[in-house]
Scaffold this motif. Sequence first.
Motif, PDB file in Angstrom:
ATOM      1  N   THR A  31     -35.662  -2.007  15.327  1.00 26.26           N
ATOM      2  CA  THR A  31     -36.788  -2.868  15.411  1.00 26.26           C
ATOM      3  C   THR A  31     -38.012  -2.521  15.921  1.00 26.26           C
ATOM      4  OG1 THR A  31     -35.440  -4.893  14.958  1.00 26.26           O
ATOM      5  CG2 THR A  31     -37.507  -5.273  15.353  1.00 26.26           C
ATOM      6  N   LEU A  32     -37.833  -1.950  17.192  1.00 25.79           N
ATOM      7  CA  LEU A  32     -38.893  -1.614  18.125  1.00 25.79           C
ATOM      8  C   LEU A  32     -39.588  -0.286  17.248  1.00 25.79           C
ATOM      9  CD1 LEU A  32     -40.697  -1.155  20.733  1.00 25.79           C
ATOM     10  CD2 LEU A  32     -38.693   0.150  21.435  1.00 25.79           C
ATOM     11  N   ASP A  76     -47.287  -6.013  23.980  1.00 21.47           N
ATOM     12  CA  ASP A  76     -46.416  -7.168  23.618  1.00 21.47           C
ATOM     13  C   ASP A  76     -45.061  -6.655  22.670  1.00 21.47           C
ATOM     14  OD1 ASP A  76     -48.389  -8.772  24.531  1.00 21.47           O
ATOM     15  OD2 ASP A  76     -48.848  -9.749  22.712  1.00 21.47           O
ATOM     16  N   THR A  77     -45.279  -5.598  21.867  1.00 18.58           N
ATOM     17  CA  THR A  77     -44.030  -5.125  21.360  1.00 18.58           C
ATOM     18  C   THR A  77     -42.942  -4.436  22.270  1.00 18.58           C
ATOM     19  OG1 THR A  77     -45.244  -4.616  19.119  1.00 18.58           O
ATOM     20  CG2 THR A  77     -43.396  -3.391  19.923  1.00 18.58           C
ATOM     21  N   TYR A 112     -51.111  -5.625  20.932  1.00 19.55           N
ATOM     22  CA  TYR A 112     -50.133  -5.374  19.952  1.00 19.55           C
ATOM     23  C   TYR A 112     -48.995  -4.305  20.568  1.00 19.55           C
ATOM     24  CZ  TYR A 112     -53.829  -7.322  16.830  1.00 19.55           C
ATOM     25  OH  TYR A 112     -54.609  -7.961  16.338  1.00 19.55           O
ATOM     26  N   ILE A 113     -49.354  -3.615  21.336  1.00 16.56           N
ATOM     27  CA  ILE A 113     -48.472  -2.447  21.802  1.00 16.56           C
ATOM     28  C   ILE A 113     -47.675  -2.996  22.971  1.00 16.56           C
ATOM     29  CG2 ILE A 113     -48.073  -0.082  22.661  1.00 16.56           C
ATOM     30  CD1 ILE A 113     -50.295   0.833  20.733  1.00 16.56           C
ATOM     31  N   CYS A 128     -54.783  -3.246  19.746  1.00  7.08           N
ATOM     32  CA  CYS A 128     -53.615  -2.716  19.732  1.00  7.08           C
ATOM     33  C   CYS A 128     -53.220  -2.186  21.115  1.00  7.08           C
ATOM     34  CB  CYS A 128     -53.803  -1.291  18.820  1.00  7.08           C
ATOM     35  SG  CYS A 128     -53.329  -1.527  17.181  1.00  7.08           S
ATOM     36  N   GLN A 138     -41.739  -1.456  14.188  1.00  7.94           N
ATOM     37  CA  GLN A 138     -42.960  -2.061  14.888  1.00  7.94           C
ATOM     38  C   GLN A 138     -43.849  -0.871  15.472  1.00  7.94           C
ATOM     39  OE1 GLN A 138     -41.831  -4.726  17.654  1.00  7.94           O
ATOM     40  NE2 GLN A 138     -40.935  -6.294  15.964  1.00  7.94           N
ATOM     41  N   LEU A 139     -43.526   0.076  15.984  1.00  9.44           N
ATOM     42  CA  LEU A 139     -44.251   1.042  16.495  1.00  9.44           C
ATOM     43  C   LEU A 139     -44.807   1.920  15.425  1.00  9.44           C
ATOM     44  CD1 LEU A 139     -42.362   2.358  19.952  1.00  9.44           C
ATOM     45  CD2 LEU A 139     -44.567   1.000  19.573  1.00  9.44           C
TER      46      LEU A 139
END
Length: 271
Positions: A231-232, A204-205, A201-202, A197, A235-236
């Motif tokens: 979308t952001l 890249d987001t 993950y974070i 994460c 995902q978060l």
Amino acid sequence: MHPPDKEPYLISSDGPINRRTALLEQRQREETPTPVNPEALERALRAHLRNALGAPLAQQLAAVERPGAQQAPTGLFIGSGVLVACGAVIGLLGVIQSSGTTVGGGVATGMVGLMGLFWARRRSGNGSDATWPVQPLFDPETLDAFDRVLDSACAELGDAAMHQLMNIKQSIASIARHARGVDEHFTTEDRLFLRECLRRYIPDTLEAFLRVPAGQRNTALLDSQTTAEATLLRQLLTLREEIAQREKKIGRSAAEGLMQQDRFLASKRSR
């Protein structure tokens, strides 16, 4: 009047000619905005946003992310595990050979191993075994890289995204303070997920969101009615919920340790 052959005496001054003019000039100076250095303004904005997200994780966990200790596997535990494995192999061989004696020997060997594992587990609950270092949950390089990503992204994020990131940081810091080792509740896969994460993950987001031009982040994406901003946030929120699940697992692990200590103390009561 002055005599025609002499120049008149003239008095000059840089100040206002009267009080009314002085007040008018003072008001104009007060209303004129003082020029601000754009770089200083940007630094101040970044500092404000960093404060909104809280202290960097590397700073918060500086006194926490040190190797702890968990119980090391003893000779009894290792030997019992070997007996269980040997019993399974012998039993399987007996089944293949249709030999009841071999199957019985495998079952007996496995039972001895299981009894040894049970005894080793009971001893570990009494705290009588040695300890060995536990690998820290987050390494300093990952924490520093994560803080840099947040620092560079926070100036372009909205309040909702900042709120999600603040909650994620709080959960990560809480997990790092309470995580000790792995068990049936908090597994190796959970540790790996939390590391990834922060490492992938974070970041890249956030980087995928920042690649969308600022003027297009609130317009519908291609083949979708969802905007980049929405979308952001989705995902978060997904990452935040997954991290919260791992935080609950650590709570269950802590409760299990407390119950083990309770059972140990109960066994020491005088009869």
